[in-house]
Design an enzyme around this catalytic site. Structure first.
Site, PDB file in Angstrom:
ATOM      1  N   HIS A 152       0.840  -1.209   0.000  1.00 25.62           N
ATOM      2  CA  HIS A 152       0.000   0.000   0.000  1.00 25.62           C
ATOM      3  C   HIS A 152       0.872   1.254   0.000  1.00 25.62           C
ATOM      4  CE1 HIS A 152       0.893   0.651   4.234  1.00 25.62           C
ATOM      5  NE2 HIS A 152       0.310  -0.484   4.594  1.00 25.62           N
ATOM      6  N   CYS A 160       3.272  -4.799   6.581  1.00 25.68           N
ATOM      7  CA  CYS A 160       2.997  -4.588   5.155  1.00 25.68           C
ATOM      8  C   CYS A 160       4.234  -4.087   4.425  1.00 25.68           C
ATOM      9  CB  CYS A 160       1.851  -3.587   4.978  1.00 25.68           C
ATOM     10  SG  CYS A 160       0.280  -4.140   5.682  1.00 25.68           S
TER      11      CYS A 160
END
Length: 529
Positions: A152, A160
């Site tokens: 992202h 992430c």
């Protein structure tokens, strides 16, 4: 023909938009796609696609390398093979080298994952997001859990791979266009580092080495052929490019937790992959023979960041959670050591007089420095926030004197559930006054008791005195009858210690001719009688 193509595009677009709407992991969704999710590829990237003979809607494949902090987008060209399109420096990833094992461990996943349209989130709070599909069948078979592991934007990560908004915009668009080309999914290969012999040799002591060597098989299949490896899982292991043996009539079925069925590796892939593996093994063996230096198993940082972002986002590279826990453990051990130094002093001549349990509270020069050494044990003493020369003054009648008691006369640690007596002689030999204060041994603060009083001094009005002018002070959970004014309350189950202070101590104290009795355990005194 044209009508069919248009209809197919409309169906794919509608299916794609519908697949996106249920994803709520990183933001509120609506049926309408935001502009950021529908932006066309920038002209520079379109030009690069033409140059490399890669159709805009051809399949993509993503490869991620933690240690190098790089994300590669590969795209299928007109020959049907994947070629590198662009390498993006990763702005932030969290955790350490090694696979994700459980929810909340901040680890970014390692392995082979598959992204479908429903894993694309156009409404992410982190600009745009792509869920890589963790946990996959391998992770589940090995009881690994966790969710919402993304690629992202926003350059901020908790498990992430975080890119800049500009980067994720391109990656998202490339993925979107590949879906609109009819591809139902794309593969993400996530590695700890580029699986070269040199890197594996550097990390040969890492407990994850066997797992990484298994990933290398799939890596080698891809690098040797530029074809997306077919990934299966059986016996809790990855299997790559497996196909049914020529003489087997049974369909090939893989169960992630069951024994692997009989299979062969696609011969065309196996041959070129094996050549690469043999060459790598020879290089690896030579590096081991040369005893190349090993990398630390634990890098003491929470994840990493490509060096191109260090100046811009320096504050986002932080100490790891594990290191934070290590530091906390070190702090606790250090505090226990400090308590031990304070309550069971190991300094020479630390008792005020031979045979007494009263010890000097401060046994160091306030500077904590000697001519040839630093008074480290003195610095670690669990005494006070600060010290001054007045606290260890030697001229009679000036400054203060501090004595500490941690045990009773029978060498037993003070117990908050017992009652003790201290007799303070008539003349404690001080120019100003004396005081007795009791403290919580663990927290080193005044005891939090019901009376909210932890101190008595010669200035107190109402102290009950003995006929000879001495004062009996009592410390315990309940006040002895008639001595409520002379009592300090302790709490059962909590250890404590006492400081006796003389303000303006006189010569008999300084010459050790004055004696302060030890605390007596009243229960033991009664039994002795």
């Amino acid at each position: 023909m044209i009508r069919t193509a248009v209809l197919r595009a409309l169906v794919l677009t509608a299916a794609f938009a519908a697949a996106l709407t249920p994803v709520t992991c990183l933001g509120e969704n609506s049926n309408r796609l935001p502009t950021k999710a529908t932006k066309k590829l920038p002209s520079e990237l379109l030009s690069l696609l033409r140059q490399k003979k890669m159709p805009v809607q051809s399949p993509i494949l993503v490869r991620i390398f933690k240690e190098e902090a790089e994300l590669e987008v590969w795209k299928q060209d007109t020959t049907g093979r994947f070629q590198i399109l662009k390498t993006y420096p990763i702005c932030r990833w969290s955790g350490d080298l090694g696979p994700k094992l459980q929810e909340g461990d901040r680890q970014t996943p390692e392995g082979f994952y598959r992204v479908t349209p429903e894993l694309m989130n156009p409404h992410s709070n982190y600009y745009l997001a792509i869920n890589i599909g963790y946990p996959n069948n391998f992770d589940k078979a090995n009881s690994r859990d966790g969710s919402l592991l993304m690629i992202h934007g926003d350059c901020w990560s908790s498990g992430c791979y975080a890119m800049t908004d500009e980067q994720i915009s391109e990656i998202y668009s490339l993925a979107r266009d590949s879906f609109q080309g009819g591809r139902p999914s794309f593969q993400v290969q996530s590695y700890p580092f580029r699986l070269t012999p040199a890197n594996l040799a550097r990390h040969r002591n890492n407990p994850n080495l066997a797992f990484w060597k298994m990933l290398k098989i799939g890596n080698d299949h891809f690098e040797a052929t530029h074809l997306e490896p077919k990934v299966d899982v059986c016996n809790r292991l990855y299997v790559f490019d497996a196909q049914r043996p020529p003489d087997s009539p049974k369909p090939l079925v893989f169960n992630p937790t069951d024994k692997c069925p009989a299979f062969v590796v696609n011969p065309k892939i196996a041959r070129v992959a094996l050549e690469k593996q043999r060459a790598d093994e020879l290089e690896y063996a030579q590096l081991l023979e040369d005893n190349v230096p090993t990398a630390p198993i634990y890098n003491e940082l929470d994840g990493g960041m490509n060096k191109v972002f260090l100046a811009q986002f320096a504050g986002r590279v932080t100490l790891s959670k594990r290191l934070g826990l290590d530091l906390v453990q070190g702090l606790l051990v250090g505090e226990l050591m400090s308590m031990n130094i304070s309550y069971a002093k190991r300094f020479e001549n630390f008792y005020y007089r031979p045979g007494t349990k009263w010890a000097y509270v401060i046994m160091f020069d306030p500077s904590q420095e000697k001519k040839n050494y630093s008074e480290l044990d003195g610095r670690a003493d669990y005494v006070a926030v600060t010290s001054s020369k007045g606290m260890v003054s030697t001229p009679p009648g000036i400054g203060q004197a501090y004595l500490g008691a941690y045990k009773d006369k029978n060498d037993k640690w003070f117990d908050g559930g017992k009652t003790y007596k201290l007799t303070v002689p008539l003349n404690p030999l001080n120019k100003q006054f004396w005081s007795l204060t009791i403290y919580d041994a663990y927290n080193r603060i005044r005891i939090d008791n019901r009376t909210q009083n932890t101190d008595h001094s010669s200035r107190d009005e109402g102290l009950r005195k003995n006929p000879d002018g001495s004062v009996d002070l009592y410390v315990g959970p309940e006040a002895p009858a008639g001595y409520e004014k002379n009592w300090l309350q302790t709490n059962p189950g909590e250890a404590w210690f006492a400081y006796f202070r003389l303000y303006g101590p006189l010569e008999p104290y300084l010459s050790w001719s004055w004696k302060l009795p030890d605390f007596e355990d009243l229960a033991q005194t009664t039994e002795a009688k």
